[in-house]
Scaffold this motif. Structure first.
Motif, PDB file in Angstrom:
ATOM      1  N   MET A 124       0.790  -1.093   0.057  1.00  0.00           N
ATOM      2  CA  MET A 124      -0.100  -0.370  -0.312  1.00  0.00           C
ATOM      3  C   MET A 124       0.910   1.048   0.414  1.00  0.00           C
ATOM      4  O   MET A 124       0.201   2.339  -0.663  1.00  0.00           O
ATOM      5  N   GLY A 125       1.869   1.539   0.637  1.00  0.00           N
ATOM      6  CA  GLY A 125       2.506   2.127   0.858  1.00  0.00           C
ATOM      7  C   GLY A 125       2.975   2.149  -0.234  1.00  0.00           C
ATOM      8  O   GLY A 125       3.425   3.659  -0.987  1.00  0.00           O
ATOM      9  N   LEU A 126       4.226   1.695  -1.416  1.00  0.00           N
ATOM     10  CA  LEU A 126       4.676   1.766  -2.615  1.00  0.00           C
ATOM     11  C   LEU A 126       3.010   2.661  -3.530  1.00  0.00           C
ATOM     12  O   LEU A 126       3.208   2.865  -4.100  1.00  0.00           O
ATOM     13  N   ALA A 127       2.388   2.003  -3.290  1.00  0.00           N
ATOM     14  CA  ALA A 127       1.110   1.748  -4.269  1.00  0.00           C
ATOM     15  C   ALA A 127       0.629   3.157  -4.487  1.00  0.00           C
ATOM     16  O   ALA A 127       0.012   3.889  -5.511  1.00  0.00           O
ATOM     17  N   THR A 128      -0.042   3.714  -3.052  1.00  0.00           N
ATOM     18  CA  THR A 128      -0.362   5.232  -2.897  1.00  0.00           C
ATOM     19  C   THR A 128       1.552   6.418  -3.314  1.00  0.00           C
ATOM     20  O   THR A 128       0.407   6.636  -4.016  1.00  0.00           O
ATOM     21  N   LYS A 129       2.159   5.942  -3.338  1.00  0.00           N
ATOM     22  CA  LYS A 129       3.898   6.868  -4.254  1.00  0.00           C
ATOM     23  C   LYS A 129       2.916   6.713  -5.385  1.00  0.00           C
ATOM     24  O   LYS A 129       3.195   8.329  -5.887  1.00  0.00           O
ATOM     25  N   GLN A 130       2.904   5.632  -6.123  1.00  0.00           N
ATOM     26  CA  GLN A 130       2.635   5.536  -7.842  1.00  0.00           C
ATOM     27  C   GLN A 130       1.474   6.126  -8.077  1.00  0.00           C
ATOM     28  O   GLN A 130       1.752   6.584  -9.404  1.00  0.00           O
ATOM     29  N   LEU A 131       0.568   5.826  -7.671  1.00  0.00           N
ATOM     30  CA  LEU A 131      -1.194   6.394  -7.760  1.00  0.00           C
ATOM     31  C   LEU A 131      -1.499   7.337  -7.482  1.00  0.00           C
ATOM     32  O   LEU A 131      -3.042   7.514  -7.662  1.00  0.00           O
ATOM     33  N   ALA A 132      -0.804   8.165  -6.670  1.00  0.00           N
ATOM     34  CA  ALA A 132      -0.752   9.414  -6.138  1.00  0.00           C
ATOM     35  C   ALA A 132      -1.187  10.165  -7.399  1.00  0.00           C
ATOM     36  O   ALA A 132      -0.990  10.369  -8.396  1.00  0.00           O
ATOM     37  N   GLY A 133      -2.807  10.679  -6.872  1.00  0.00           N
ATOM     38  CA  GLY A 133      -3.146  11.628  -7.722  1.00  0.00           C
ATOM     39  C   GLY A 133      -4.499  11.022  -9.067  1.00  0.00           C
ATOM     40  O   GLY A 133      -4.836  11.663  -9.627  1.00  0.00           O
TER      41      GLY A 133
END
Length: 149
Positions: A124-133
């Motif tokens: 989730m940490g990586l996913a939210t960073k990469q898919l932010a916005g």
């Protein structure tokens, strides 16, 4: 042109067009932007990344309010909120479809080597960073849970 300036220009355009909903929404956005610019430590600047986060938050709040109005049998108010959300979404990047999000999350899971729900936080940490916005956190979370289960 920075988002702040873009919103200011669009306010003028909405005033000339006498578009009440758009004007009200843009004025609200500008108010929140100004509050962020004058917040302690902001140095009287507002980066586009911060502006996008604010817009995402406003859009999310609008959708939640519309949902609440629908539950309370007030479609008139829900319609108003959704009209404002549409204006806000014009300034946000195009949202990914669930299939695109799932593809991205599969890549992140392969990258982290996660195999169980215990490693959901890492994914989730990586996913939210990469898919932010580009994707809503709830959708990302649902897809991560589905893939790790």
């Amino acid at each position: 042109m920075a988002l702040f300036e873009q919103v200011s220009e669009d306010i003028k355009t909405a005033m000339k067009a006498r578009d009440k909903v758009r004007l009200e929404t843009l004025r609200n956005i500008k108010k929140v932007f100004l509050e962020a610019k004058t917040a302690p430590g902001a140095n009287d600047t507002l980066e586009d990344a911060a502006a996008l986060k604010i817009l995402q938050k406003l859009a999310k709040q609008g959708k939640e309010a519309a949902e609440l109005f629908n539950q309370q049998n007030r479609p008139d108010l829900a319609e108003e909120e959704m009209a404002q959300v549409k204006v806000i979404e014009e300034y946000l990047p195009k949202q990914l479809s669930e299939a695109e999000i799932e593809t991205a999350v599969k890549g992140i899971i392969a990258q982290t080597g996660a195999t169980s729900m215990k490693e959901m936080g890492k994914v989730m940490g990586l996913a939210t960073k990469q898919l932010a916005g580009k994707a809503d956190g709830k959708i990302i979370s649902t897809i991560v849970k589905k893939l790790l289960a």
